[in-house]
Write an enzyme that holds these catalytic residues in place. Structure first.
Site, short mmCIF file in Angstrom:
data_model
loop_
_atom_site.label_atom_id
_atom_site.label_comp_id
_atom_site.label_asym_id
_atom_site.label_seq_id
_atom_site.Cartn_x
_atom_site.Cartn_y
_atom_site.Cartn_z
N CYS A 1 94.74 -27.03 50.96
CA CYS A 1 93.96 -26.94 49.71
C CYS A 1 92.74 -27.84 49.82
CB CYS A 1 94.81 -27.39 48.52
SG CYS A 1 96.16 -26.27 48.15
N CYS B 1 100.78 -26.27 48.86
CA CYS B 1 99.86 -25.80 49.90
C CYS B 1 99.39 -26.94 50.80
CB CYS B 1 98.69 -25.03 49.30
SG CYS B 1 97.69 -25.93 48.12
N CYS C 1 98.92 -21.79 45.55
CA CYS C 1 100.09 -21.98 46.41
C CYS C 1 99.77 -21.28 47.73
CB CYS C 1 101.39 -21.48 45.76
SG CYS C 1 101.52 -19.72 45.51
#
Length: 143
Positions: A92, A88, A14
């Site tokens: 990511c 995210c 996250c």
């Protein structure tokens, strides 16, 4: 305990690695009793794990008080069999051939305890479903 080479590896990601991913990693480590290699990280790690997340997990018998947010790096994603993202977005890293799951979960930061408990319980249910999927894949997911 499962041979670490045979154990599936799951990475929870996250933004701040201070709430959702910490709770998910703790649930998976707790429920799998060491049969899954569990990691968590954040794209922009916070200074500490959210106190409300620590308190909510403690109520459920899982201690995350010693955990610290960690920065995400590409090596962690490459090592994971499953990468679970939680808000995210484009930060990511995505690698071809990796298995990704995206869990849409409310961020517990700044929420009241009732909301954080609901998030905790939602994460537990998702982790339990993931464990069933790992078991169906023929990889150990429960101790």
């Amino acid at each position: 305990m499962v041979d670490p080479v045979q154990a599936p590896s799951v990475l929870f990601v996250c933004v701040h690695n201070a709430g959702r991913s910490q709770m998910a990693a703790a649930w998976l480590a707790h429920l799998s009793r060491g049969s899954v290699r569990v990691h968590s990280a954040g794209t922009d790690p916070g200074a500490e794990v959210e106190p409300a997340a620590v308190a909510a997990m403690a109520e459920a018998g899982v201690d995350i008080s010693a955990e610290l947010p960690k920065a995400l790096d590409a090596a962690a994603v490459l090592e994971a069999d499953v990468c679970v993202t939680m808000g995210c977005g484009d930060a990511c890293p995505v690698f071809p051939g990796k298995r990704y799951l995206d869990w849409t979960l409310q961020d517990p930061a700044g929420r009241d305890m009732e909301t954080v408990r609901r998030i905790r319980d939602e994460i537990k249910a998702l982790v339990e479903a993931l464990m069933r999927e790992l078991a169906e894949d023929g990889r150990p997911a429960a101790g």
